[in-house]
Design an enzyme around this catalytic site. Structure first.
Site, PDB file in Angstrom:
ATOM      1  N   TYR A 239       1.136  -0.919  -0.007  1.00  0.00           N
ATOM      2  CA  TYR A 239       0.365  -0.130  -0.112  1.00  0.00           C
ATOM      3  C   TYR A 239       0.377   0.951   0.223  1.00  0.00           C
ATOM      4  O   TYR A 239       0.685   1.979  -0.336  1.00  0.00           O
ATOM      5  CB  TYR A 239      -1.034   0.370   1.605  1.00  0.00           C
ATOM      6  CG  TYR A 239      -2.739  -0.911   0.939  1.00  0.00           C
ATOM      7  CD1 TYR A 239      -3.392  -0.023  -0.392  1.00  0.00           C
ATOM      8  CD2 TYR A 239      -2.516  -2.284   0.972  1.00  0.00           C
ATOM      9  CE1 TYR A 239      -4.403  -1.242  -0.382  1.00  0.00           C
ATOM     10  CE2 TYR A 239      -3.644  -3.069   0.534  1.00  0.00           C
ATOM     11  CZ  TYR A 239      -4.288  -1.951   0.070  1.00  0.00           C
ATOM     12  OH  TYR A 239      -5.888  -3.344  -0.571  1.00  0.00           O
ATOM     13  N   HIS A 394      -5.446  -3.137   6.281  1.00  0.00           N
ATOM     14  CA  HIS A 394      -4.889  -4.447   5.343  1.00  0.00           C
ATOM     15  C   HIS A 394      -3.698  -5.031   6.525  1.00  0.00           C
ATOM     16  O   HIS A 394      -2.997  -5.986   5.658  1.00  0.00           O
ATOM     17  CB  HIS A 394      -4.284  -3.810   4.219  1.00  0.00           C
ATOM     18  CG  HIS A 394      -5.387  -3.304   3.586  1.00  0.00           C
ATOM     19  ND1 HIS A 394      -6.529  -4.111   2.925  1.00  0.00           N
ATOM     20  CD2 HIS A 394      -5.614  -2.143   3.058  1.00  0.00           C
ATOM     21  CE1 HIS A 394      -7.882  -3.250   2.220  1.00  0.00           C
ATOM     22  NE2 HIS A 394      -7.236  -2.346   1.946  1.00  0.00           N
TER      23      HIS A 394
END
Ligand SMILES: [Zn+2]
Ligand SMILES: [Zn+2]
Lengths: 715, 715
Positions: A239, A394
């Site tokens: 990410y 996440h």
């Protein structure tokens, strides 16, 4: 100054220095990276123009036809704008104009997307994140062609497309816009850039400082909170790569319009720092797949083409040029032009991959990612110790997990995310149920599991409140080490892990010592899994094999996804498992007393074939209260398929023991040639504290938690 | 003429034109391939010289220390000889001499090797094959330095090393030497070359024509019997590669000494033909892993460096130069020098990979290997139909098996051999028990299994007596097909298979139609497995999954090595399984009525982790007497990980049906855009026979067994 400028000229491009690019088309071949990109974009935009303008009424979720069309449209808009500036060919401006006029008809008619699920609904897309991305690209394309349009056309597109989109994504979506989260960064960037293009300082101000302009949210606050002081992004490398794009693109736009903000110097240069850190989070160009991550993600992505070019524009660091060479790509911006020019001039220098501790958390006090490298090359051995904080939704439940790369391959692995990105038949490309039931669970990682349950009971909110402590880090010299401790991943349980990368004279690759100590307060089942890539060659200890029926290892917390192939109880001298990967041997040797070894394969309980099937080994201790897992991983030898030769298939290690002496853990390796290597780890990790030990009849002393003593060959 | 020559000069090199190489050392850099090889060999021989001469008493089996040392010695002898000729440096001749003098002391003392097993025992090695290989290399090294030795040294080495070795391998091992088998070829080559070097025509004659010089055995007879008229070697591609080396090296030696034999023209040029055929047996440089084969074997091997150089020396075919470029290597011989020179001069042309039928058997009447290629590139799609004879002891029981390569990847796969070559811990690198229990068995292949037993009941001798018949082959045009029939793989059972590679306008890759028809005489269980590489994405039909316990599929003939993940019974329209491999989708669609699909994984019943674990699907029909398996394999679409885009993940095929009309099988594909493609296969495979059929209300007629009719889009 903005108002004055707007009065004088309200149509010229503001998001880039368009003059630098003008009419470069004919000369682009002098800089091959740029020339190839120009040809590539031209081919893609020409194809889009040939296909004709299609601005469908939004209907499908991710991967569906209308979704993919709007994605193609923003790419085409962006490309057409670039091509117009570079080539001066009017047809590109006309194409962008016509498409935007079609959007100007459609957009005002839209309400929330019909396929919206539990994510914030967009207008053009099922989630507003995609609308933000659309805006970031489309407004750059618009900016590039805007001065080729009539005032009337500009007015129509300004009002019915960009102002409406910016309103929807800002005041219309306050919960997203004012969040401290990467989705907000995209919204901030799109809205802020729209502000510059529409000459609307109010939009810029909201983008930078939040809807209330207080600075408690908005782009600058995101720069404060989403990166650690070392440029590490809280959600992890996958990410970080994704998040980087709106940061670098909006920063470049701010710099172009308001250089007085010195955005690239903001927070001690956090933007260029984050770019470099992102690159450090790779092996052979591929991102460490920590947390939710696709393992096939490399530096060859749009985000990194942009980041490298923008980073180079700011720093002119020639090491970034070698990354562009590896990428074999750049972007069609003035910065991309500089990259291509300087690569062509031979200015690239190797990127200095290095051992480093990347602290986590806005203040750098939420653990960190410890990276130990055997050398500066992008394929030199790398040990990654994941001592970071949870990293939001996440994040995986894998405190003090570790990875190893060697010989160009992932050896000790992380599953990454259970997801087939963009593949419609796999739940539309979304995260699969197995991402929760397997990929996030602790047993899917290379770290301690207590009583077959995951860290924090799998509660992400609880996990967010606690982070490991990095007690020691030394990234240089022949003995590189990370020591970290985790408290509270289980109630009343503390565990500490030392991971040491040891260069040993005469051995080609460093060896890894792993000492994981747990204090539990009460008897428990402790499991220490190792997920590896390779084919098992041999075990030193006898196995009880489940040949015709393989049981599952457990029922929940990921254990239901593990088949048990065999179990065995090593003796004092034979606790070794050897596998081969890409022609190289790896011996995993343990000195954990009383341990049961469980060998198996992941991918059970998976009726839809959503999981890969990969080997693992677990060290299991039952009924202990405190315990020490002592392991050694040794890469050795080489099988050469074309020459049909094998060298060094036997381990260079003959003995591996662990002993406790006072407040010291003493780990001793005996090599086959008789040499001894003694590694000593002190409980007290104070770097100033002195320790001493009798080694071979001689008193040795040293400072800090890690001591090492190499003996001569036994006579 | 040999006797006269020998009288005049009995020491100059005879196995190569040494003059061409003399003192080239200084200029080698002009031809990079040669210069790099020179540097490589110099490094290796210099290291051997530094390590000192070691000629140990034979003791270990394959992979052991004495075994590896004698292997290193022959490589060093060969290299030292080449280096002496090229550089003129005396130290290389001295090193070869000293090592050979050490062998002269050792060799006469040796009896049968102490580690000999059931193979023919060698003297230096556990099997005499290795002794033959030793001789082939060593005698070339000796030849190169022999004129630098004193007559006394020559005498000692001639008598105590080479004459003794040649005697042992010829008159001393008649069963091996006179066999028609690749092991004999090595012995023939070594003995024959020794004959040239020792100026002993008797040894040459025995090598060429057998011990009794009748021509019923020996090298020429091997050329007659081991290759088919198309240059296909009976054991398959993996052993073809290996077998090639003694053929080409000895042929080059014959040409150098007795050009009047015209050895390269022998049997219509079988030696150069075999070289080209060997290269045709590859995809992306890797050999088709048929029969016992290691799948990691490519054109980058010593055998092929020699073969390409010798082939180029004979033919000067510039296509061979592109193979040398792919190999990035050549050899230090006059022919290697030519290759390097002409590559440097830019003379290389692409190797013309082509569809071809390679007939099997000395007379070309034992079936054949049908290769269908979508284009001339080494990565263009390839369908391989294995309609060959058994191929002796390394043959697998897989009549009418097939393989598919696409997009640079193996897609429909063959396991190859269950073996870890040269890895001591895996049974010393020998074939593993699972090679018999799994790799050779029919169910490990993509072909028909009757009643869960292997072809010929797994009896290799019986298998040797029967071969398939190739009924039709057409390798050109948009509809490429192989039709073959097998009779007697099971008593009373005949099966015929048509494999067709169809180019379809608008589709990037050809589609494969597979029609396998069996006539059994009585009801049976028919299984048709497909072993594929990839991750399952989706099935069109519902599955009954074995989630927590996976049963074995059977108990013997390879079935014990299969786990069953799931079963399902497709309806008329939903018989499709889709997987993804390297970003490409593959849809396997079936139109076999009443079939049960079994999805699973290989690698069960394997307590020692000797097997890889790979997915398979089986079409199962129970209780039928005659049956037709009708299948379609369609590559489609692309997932691009770096751009995160997916295109064409849906199959382009909407319908797939099979019907019988008179003596015709009619297979119809309906595309999603409405187009129809009709493929008609006639029972009568006579190429001259006319057929006709009503297609869309119009009578169509054609000649030969394969008809194809593409319809327009439905209106
Ligand atoms: Zn993970
Ligand atoms: Zn096989």
């Amino acid at each position: 100054p903005m108002a004055a400028q707007a009065a004088a000229d309200d149509a010229h491009p503001v998001l880039m220095n368009a003059g630098k690019l003008s009419a470069l088309g004919a000369n682009a071949q002098a800089y091959p990276l740029f020339g190839e990109e120009l040809a590539r974009v031209r081919k893609s935009v020409d194809a889009a123009m040939k296909a004709g303008i299609s601005v469908p009424v939004p209907k499908d979720a991710g991967g569906g036809a209308s979704h993919e069309q709007h994605k193609r449209n923003y790419t085409a808009l962006y490309g057409a704008g670039q091509l117009y500036r570079i080539t001066g060919e009017r047809r590109y401006a006309d194409f962008a104009r016509d498409m935007l006029l079609a959007y100007a008809k459609l957009y005002p008619t839209l309400g929330p997307h019909p396929a919206a699920s539990n994510q914030a609904a967009g207008r053009l897309f099922w989630q507003s994140l995609n609308d933000s991305v659309w805006l970031v690209y489309a407004v750059q394309g618009y900016d590039a062609v805007r001065d080729a349009l009539t005032p009337q056309e500009r007015q129509t597109i300004d009002d019915n497309v960009f102002r409406k989109t910016a309103q929807f994504l800002s005041t219309g979506s306050p919960k997203v816009f004012d969040r401290i989260h990467n989705h907000a960064t995209w919204a901030n960037a799109g809205v802020g850039m729209t502000g510059y293009v529409l000459r609307d300082p109010d939009l810029v101000e909201k983008a930078l400082k939040g809807l209330d302009k207080s600075g408690k949210s908005g782009f600058l606050r995101q720069l404060d909170l989403l990166f650690s002081p070392d440029g590490y992004y809280a959600e992890g490398p996958y990410y970080q790569r994704y998040a980087l794009q709106p940061f670098v693109i909006f920063a470049a736009a701010i710099e172009a319009n308001e250089p007085q903000r010195r955005i690239f110097a903001y927070r001690d240069g956090i933007v260029p720092k984050a770019i470099r850190t992102t690159i450090q989070l790779t092996y052979d160009g591929y991102f460490f797949p920590l947390n939710d991550a696709m393992p096939d993600k490399s530096l060859r992505t749009e985000e990194l083409y942009q980041a490298v070019a923008i980073g180079y524009g700011v720093t002119h660091d020639p090491a970034l040029l070698s990354i562009a060479q590896w990428q074999k790509r750049t972007v069609l911006t003035p910065q991309g032009l500089e990259v291509a020019r300087d690569v062509a001039a031979g200015k690239a220098r190797p990127f200095p991959f290095a051992s480093m501790l990347l602290r986590d958390g806005p203040d750098g006090d939420k653990g960190g990612l410890a990276i130990l490298r055997a050398g500066p090359g992008d394929k030199d051995q790398v040990l990654v110790a994941k001592n970071t904080a949870q990293g939001m939704g996440h994040g995986h439940f894998d405190k003090l997990n570790w990875l190893l790369y060697d010989n160009g391959q992932a050896i000790v692995t992380d599953y990454g995310a259970a997801r087939f990105l963009n593949i419609e038949a796999k739940d539309g490309g979304r995260y699969l149920p197995e991402n929760e039931s397997w990929a996030k669970q602790t047993v899917a990682h290379n770290t301690l599991v207590v009583n077959e349950t995951s860290h924090f009971g799998g509660d992400a909110k609880l996990a967010e409140t606690l982070a490991p402590r990095q007690l020691h880090f030394s990234g240089e010299g022949p003995t590189r080490a990370s020591i970290a401790e985790m408290d509270g991943a289980y109630p009343g349980v503390t565990f500490r892990r030392a991971l040491v990368q040891l260069d040993i004279k005469g051995l080609k690759s460093p060896l890894m010592v792993d000492l994981l100590k747990v204090k539990g307060g009460k008897p428990a089942r402790y499991d220490l899994p190792l997920h590896f890539a390779g084919h098992i060659i041999d075990t030193g200890f006898p196995l009880q094999s489940n040949v015709t029926t393989r049981p599952l290892l457990g029922k929940a917390d990921g254990y239901q996804h593990l088949w048990v192939d065999a179990t065995g109880k090593p003796g004092a001298d034979n606790g070794v498992l050897t596998w081969i990967q890409d022609g190289r041997f790896y011996s995993y040797r343990i000195a954990t007393p009383g341990v049961t070894m469980i060998l198996g394969e992941s991918g059970a309980s998976d009726p839809r074939f959503n999981l890969r099937r990969e080997p693992f080994v677990i060290q299991r201790l039952d009924g202990a209260t405190d315990a020490a897992f002592v392991s050694l991983l040794e890469p050795h030898g080489r099988y050469d398929a074309s020459a049909e030769t094998t060298t060094g298939s036997e381990s260079a290690v003959r003995g591996f023991t662990h002993a406790r002496q006072g407040d010291l853990d003493v780990v001793t390796l005996t090599l086959r040639d008789g040499r001894r290597v003694m590694l000593v780890l002190a409980d007290d990790t104070d770097p100033a504290r002195s320790h001493s030990l009798q080694v071979g009849g001689k008193a040795q002393s040293w400072k800090g938690p890690v001591g090492r003593f190499d003996g001569e060959k036994a006579k």
